[in-house]
Design a protein around this motif. Sequence first.
Motif, PDB file in Angstrom:
ATOM      1  N   LYS A  36      12.204  49.981   9.112  1.00 46.38           N
ATOM      2  CA  LYS A  36      13.061  51.177   9.079  1.00 46.38           C
ATOM      3  C   LYS A  36      13.052  51.779   7.672  1.00 46.38           C
ATOM      4  CE  LYS A  36      17.552  52.944  10.539  1.00 46.38           C
ATOM      5  NZ  LYS A  36      18.859  52.626  11.179  1.00 46.38           N
ATOM      6  N   THR A  37      13.002  50.905   6.681  1.00 46.99           N
ATOM      7  CA  THR A  37      12.968  51.378   5.297  1.00 46.99           C
ATOM      8  C   THR A  37      11.691  52.155   5.012  1.00 46.99           C
ATOM      9  OG1 THR A  37      14.326  49.512   4.575  1.00 46.99           O
ATOM     10  CG2 THR A  37      13.021  50.651   2.883  1.00 46.99           C
ATOM     11  N   THR A  38      10.570  51.674   5.556  1.00 43.54           N
ATOM     12  CA  THR A  38       9.277  52.297   5.239  1.00 43.54           C
ATOM     13  C   THR A  38       8.906  53.440   6.170  1.00 43.54           C
ATOM     14  OG1 THR A  38       8.122  50.661   6.609  1.00 43.54           O
ATOM     15  CG2 THR A  38       8.385  50.156   4.255  1.00 43.54           C
ATOM     16  N   SER A  39       9.502  53.482   7.365  1.00 45.38           N
ATOM     17  CA  SER A  39       9.062  54.480   8.345  1.00 45.38           C
ATOM     18  C   SER A  39      10.184  55.306   8.947  1.00 45.38           C
ATOM     19  CB  SER A  39       8.322  53.783   9.491  1.00 45.38           C
ATOM     20  OG  SER A  39       9.234  52.987  10.253  1.00 45.38           O
ATOM     21  N   GLY A  40      11.417  54.813   8.834  1.00 44.30           N
ATOM     22  CA  GLY A  40      12.527  55.480   9.502  1.00 44.30           C
ATOM     23  C   GLY A  40      12.686  55.082  10.951  1.00 44.30           C
ATOM     24  N   ILE A  41      11.774  54.279  11.462  1.00 48.19           N
ATOM     25  CA  ILE A  41      11.835  53.836  12.863  1.00 48.19           C
ATOM     26  C   ILE A  41      12.853  52.703  12.980  1.00 48.19           C
ATOM     27  CG2 ILE A  41      10.543  52.790  14.755  1.00 48.19           C
ATOM     28  CD1 ILE A  41       9.819  55.711  14.144  1.00 48.19           C
ATOM     29  N   SER A  42      13.750  52.825  13.948  1.00 40.42           N
ATOM     30  CA  SER A  42      14.822  51.840  14.126  1.00 40.42           C
ATOM     31  C   SER A  42      14.519  50.913  15.292  1.00 40.42           C
ATOM     32  CB  SER A  42      16.149  52.557  14.389  1.00 40.42           C
ATOM     33  OG  SER A  42      16.115  53.186  15.675  1.00 40.42           O
ATOM     34  N   GLU A  43      15.357  49.877  15.396  1.00 40.13           N
ATOM     35  CA  GLU A  43      15.244  48.973  16.539  1.00 40.13           C
ATOM     36  C   GLU A  43      15.483  49.707  17.849  1.00 40.13           C
ATOM     37  OE1 GLU A  43      19.541  48.807  15.218  1.00 40.13           O
ATOM     38  OE2 GLU A  43      17.558  48.913  14.260  1.00 40.13           O
ATOM     39  N   GLU A  44      16.334  50.750  17.827  1.00 46.87           N
ATOM     40  CA  GLU A  44      16.563  51.519  19.045  1.00 46.87           C
ATOM     41  C   GLU A  44      15.310  52.300  19.439  1.00 46.87           C
ATOM     42  OE1 GLU A  44      19.730  54.664  21.034  1.00 46.87           O
ATOM     43  OE2 GLU A  44      19.648  54.472  18.853  1.00 46.87           O
ATOM     44  N   ASP A  45      14.608  52.838  18.473  1.00 53.66           N
ATOM     45  CA  ASP A  45      13.364  53.549  18.777  1.00 53.66           C
ATOM     46  C   ASP A  45      12.349  52.622  19.440  1.00 53.66           C
ATOM     47  OD1 ASP A  45      14.297  55.944  17.622  1.00 53.66           O
ATOM     48  OD2 ASP A  45      13.663  55.301  15.622  1.00 53.66           O
ATOM     49  N   ILE A  46      12.262  51.401  18.935  1.00 54.32           N
ATOM     50  CA  ILE A  46      11.342  50.426  19.532  1.00 54.32           C
ATOM     51  C   ILE A  46      11.786  50.093  20.952  1.00 54.32           C
ATOM     52  CG2 ILE A  46      10.463  48.067  19.364  1.00 54.32           C
ATOM     53  CD1 ILE A  46      10.661  48.359  16.302  1.00 54.32           C
ATOM     54  N   ALA A  47      13.106  49.929  21.139  1.00 54.25           N
ATOM     55  CA  ALA A  47      13.635  49.622  22.461  1.00 54.25           C
ATOM     56  C   ALA A  47      13.260  50.722  23.458  1.00 54.25           C
ATOM     57  CB  ALA A  47      15.151  49.445  22.401  1.00 54.25           C
ATOM     58  N   LYS A  48      13.409  51.968  23.053  1.00 58.27           N
ATOM     59  CA  LYS A  48      13.090  53.077  23.958  1.00 58.27           C
ATOM     60  C   LYS A  48      11.576  53.193  24.173  1.00 58.27           C
ATOM     61  CE  LYS A  48      17.476  54.064  23.923  1.00 58.27           C
ATOM     62  NZ  LYS A  48      18.351  53.538  24.988  1.00 58.27           N
ATOM     63  N   ASN A  76       7.316  61.760  16.734  1.00 56.71           N
ATOM     64  CA  ASN A  76       6.292  60.763  17.022  1.00 56.71           C
ATOM     65  C   ASN A  76       6.653  60.073  18.338  1.00 56.71           C
ATOM     66  OD1 ASN A  76       7.948  58.233  16.376  1.00 56.71           O
ATOM     67  ND2 ASN A  76       8.125  59.384  14.442  1.00 56.71           N
ATOM     68  N   PRO A  77       5.759  59.262  18.891  1.00 54.29           N
ATOM     69  CA  PRO A  77       6.035  58.671  20.211  1.00 54.29           C
ATOM     70  C   PRO A  77       7.250  57.761  20.242  1.00 54.29           C
ATOM     71  CG  PRO A  77       3.706  58.507  19.667  1.00 54.29           C
ATOM     72  CD  PRO A  77       4.404  58.964  18.424  1.00 54.29           C
ATOM     73  N   LEU A  78       7.653  57.245  19.086  1.00 54.97           N
ATOM     74  CA  LEU A  78       8.788  56.320  19.084  1.00 54.97           C
ATOM     75  C   LEU A  78      10.126  57.056  19.134  1.00 54.97           C
ATOM     76  CD1 LEU A  78       6.477  54.812  16.922  1.00 54.97           C
ATOM     77  CD2 LEU A  78       8.006  52.998  17.698  1.00 54.97           C
ATOM     78  N   VAL A  79      10.287  58.061  18.278  1.00 54.32           N
ATOM     79  CA  VAL A  79      11.574  58.768  18.271  1.00 54.32           C
ATOM     80  C   VAL A  79      11.731  59.661  19.495  1.00 54.32           C
ATOM     81  CG1 VAL A  79      11.771  58.684  15.767  1.00 54.32           C
ATOM     82  CG2 VAL A  79      10.701  60.681  16.851  1.00 54.32           C
ATOM     83  N   ASN A  80      10.618  60.017  20.139  1.00 53.26           N
ATOM     84  CA  ASN A  80      10.687  60.831  21.354  1.00 53.26           C
ATOM     85  C   ASN A  80      10.773  59.989  22.631  1.00 53.26           C
ATOM     86  OD1 ASN A  80      10.489  63.252  19.913  1.00 53.26           O
ATOM     87  ND2 ASN A  80       8.248  63.220  19.954  1.00 53.26           N
ATOM     88  N   ALA A  81      10.638  58.697  22.499  1.00 51.86           N
ATOM     89  CA  ALA A  81      10.643  57.824  23.673  1.00 51.86           C
ATOM     90  C   ALA A  81      12.044  57.728  24.272  1.00 51.86           C
ATOM     91  CB  ALA A  81      10.145  56.429  23.274  1.00 51.86           C
ATOM     92  N   PRO A  82      12.100  57.481  25.592  1.00 52.85           N
ATOM     93  CA  PRO A  82      10.975  57.308  26.518  1.00 52.85           C
ATOM     94  C   PRO A  82      10.446  58.654  27.001  1.00 52.85           C
ATOM     95  CG  PRO A  82      13.016  57.002  27.712  1.00 52.85           C
ATOM     96  CD  PRO A  82      13.410  57.211  26.279  1.00 52.85           C
ATOM     97  N   HIS A  83       9.214  58.624  27.483  1.00 50.00           N
ATOM     98  CA  HIS A  83       8.577  59.830  27.996  1.00 50.00           C
ATOM     99  C   HIS A  83       8.679  59.843  29.525  1.00 50.00           C
ATOM    100  CE1 HIS A  83       6.889  59.316  23.963  1.00 50.00           C
ATOM    101  NE2 HIS A  83       6.643  60.618  23.978  1.00 50.00           N
ATOM    102  N   THR A  84       9.021  60.995  30.052  1.00 51.20           N
ATOM    103  CA  THR A  84       9.227  61.127  31.498  1.00 51.20           C
ATOM    104  C   THR A  84       8.185  62.080  32.094  1.00 51.20           C
ATOM    105  OG1 THR A  84      10.708  63.017  31.261  1.00 51.20           O
ATOM    106  CG2 THR A  84      11.707  60.810  31.166  1.00 51.20           C
TER     107      THR A  84
END
Length: 964
Positions: A826-838, A898-906
């Motif tokens: 999260k520090t290096t990319s801004g991606i959180s555990e919630e983004d990974i979950a989605k 990016n695909p992580l912050v936009n997830a999930p895709h429908t």
Amino acid sequence: MALDNRRLADLTGHDAFIARHNGPRADDVEHMLHTLGLDSIDALIEKTVPSGIRLQQELGLDAPRSEAEALDYLKRLARQNKVFKTYIGQGYHSTHLPAVIQRNVLENPGWYTAYTPYQPEIAQGRLEGLLNFQQMVMDLTGMELANASLLDEATAAAEAMALCKRANKRSKSDAFFIANDILPQTLDVVRTRAHYFGFELIIAPASELARHDVFGALLQYPGESGQVHDLAPLLAAASEKGIMTCVAADIMSLVLLKEPGRMGADIVVGNTQRFGVPMGYGGPHAAFFATTDKLKRSIPGRIIGVSKDSRGAPALRMAMQTREQHIRREKATSNICTAQALLANIAGFYAVYHGAEGLRTIASRIHRLTTLLAEGLARKGVRLVHDSWFDTLRLTGIDAGKVHGRAMTHEINLRYFDGGDIGVSLDETTTAADLAVLFDVLIGEEHDLSIAALDEAIIAQDISGIPSDCLRESDFLTHPTFRRYRSETEMLRYLKRLENKDLSLTHAMIPLGSCTMKLNATSEMIPITWPEFANVHPFAPQEQVAGYKQMIGELAAFLVEITGYEHISMQPNSGAQGEYAGLVAIRRYQAAQGEGHRDICLIPSSAHGTNPASAAMAQMKVVVVECDKNGNIDIDDLRTKAEQHSENLSAIMLTYPSTHGVFEEAIREACDIVHAHGGQVYIDGANMNAQVGLARPGDFGGDVSHLNLHKTFCIPHGGGGPGMGPIGVKSHLAPFVSNHVVTPIDGVRPECGAVSAAAFGSASILPISWAYIKMMGARGLREATELAILNANYIAQRLDGHYPVLYKGINGTVAHECIIDIRPLKTTSGISEEDIAKRLMDYGFHAPTMSFPVPGTLMIEPTESESRYEIDRFCDAMIGIREEIARVESGEWPAEDNPLVNAPHTMADLMDDAWSRPYTRETGAFPSAAAKAAKYWPSVNRVDNVFGDRQVICSCPSIDDYRD
């Protein structure tokens, strides 16, 4: 030619179930061990489980039985139960579960293997079912808000009492009023809860309520012996005095009776069992809890709400929930951590299936038959205690002995009051033919009553048991959902549409740490709908439940052997309820030893939030024990605090293996320290799946543990409930576990009150755990534990180069789960555990446990039931996600697109003509070969939690919203 024993076992099929329950094959095990650099399972266990606690012999259980043998034996036990026609009532009634709901929900793994809907994008089906349930309860009670169910009516009443105390700012009293016509099992549970809250209970006729200085009151509607009276004047007088009021209401009666909300109640509780859910010797059943809107922030349990997704489409989510214990811990007002989601869905679907007109027909028929019975008995000189009723009559001045003899001849159960009165409660299964038999039983076969003539008389004279001022005047279930699905074809398609929106174990592994989402085998599930188990009243005479008693006794014996304890109490019907029951047993024992002043409970800082919440409910003061950098209990800090509080130390609550997924080496020392200072050791059973067959908490220092049968022992989670949380105790605590006022339990002190409405909790699901243990046997259970540990270590090894694995034991291994740290990413990319979950949803997976026990982490538990193929598929998905994060870190993909912050895709995303994202549609929706081969589609985009929190809407939206 002679056959060796192993070959003979293969021929009889005794080992077949073990291989079906456990996922990895022999070559998979070899491959995973090679990946770990080990040559045997034994080597892994030696590195992982401390030698000082390991069992040196196999558990003393029978050899594994085949599925056919286990089911045949269980069927023989079931046949020992006598399923009489039951008119006991007392909060439980026979009912007709519509076959389309039984087959497509109750018996459907797509519904019963799903997890609690913490990830709403892949839970829209059961969320809609629970929203239906809330709407049904709100409509029938006349209240503004309802939760998504509680454990049982008695527990709901106890929660209502607690809510009254914390919400009533006008009263300084510590007294709570209970009408003397409350259900006895409800009073039993409320009395237990009140004792440890320090509340005084005043039990008196409802008419005396306004005379007392109390903070709240609990009234029954109709009363436990059938009386229907207008509560409005009582509720108005109570409100005038600053008394908050709770009404325990019969859900079916509210179809015809004036709603408690219209009468002025603050809280309405009850049970939805008679909406299609079998009695099952006590459960599981979905209780309901409804309040006014002003109390919505204080309501216990979960509330489903309407929000929107990132595309602005309607989306459901858990709007509020009493997982406040994770935030407030020892300041929590409830330890609720589960509901009865599966049963709430069934009750809600029952209402959808029948609609308002169908329910009116059922309720009116029940009342009409009761009125016929009352009129006929009155004509024959039988006196009724009350002149009003919905479905229950109390008869007096009758020869109960003779009636009982005739009832047994006709295989009929009635309720027999102390003093000779008799109770009769009718239900939707009662027919005119049954009524004729009841007349024979109650007044003798020589009577000349005619059902047809009685019916003509009550029509001509307009006879009713419902007082005119108690008749319902408002409509209900007016939402289109409750009007649309009338044919079975339409109902079937509706249920299937909802099922298709949810991810369950039928789709993929659910790798939630500490939640143990393993196989719920079909052979284990089959017995729960057998009539001999499903249709037994919890208060049936003991001679009619020999099969249940033997099955429960055998299961208790299995669990005694597995845990090393000496007694099992089967009453708690959830894990949190088991925590509470275990601590109460400790407090009762210490009080009996003259040490009731002991009230300090030591709890590690890593503990699940229900631990301190349960301790607070048992009137304990929580003292936190720190953990070291490796996640283990800081033994020096434990020793210091045990010494500091030695005079008042009551207990310590430990989780083992630890909440961090590690077998702590110092567990015996920790137990010894507490015992040396006069305390008791409570060991949370959440992680028992890592111990069965390898270690026993009763051997290494535990005095009491709860066991999550819905985790380790295969009862399915049901989308957020049911569950069972029985407790194992050492012999000195056995007399102090929960007893039951209606069904006394041998060996338990009579003054030890209940924690659940039924003596054996949710008894009808106990055959699941019985069958699991019977078919696995000692060796199968041990192998399951070993494979759970192997699978977790294999995942930790595969992911270790991609994500930091946060905690390991002294030899570099984990227990049955592992924690990966997302914070550096999260520090290096801004991606959180919630983004990974989605993003995992796009790969076809449910997320691991997020941010527990450490914020910013994911806790992964594969269980023994997952194959190496599925585990590799999950690991490949996680590695693929890490590679996607790297593309964000490098700047190839913007942090905000990016695909992580936009997830999930429908599907809606893929159909959008305005796609302008910096990655392809294929990358978004089909990130892996497995996803391309068998795509699971989330039905909504990421749900907007902030919007849902700001606009709490907890009733069914317009059907047009779904259509749009």
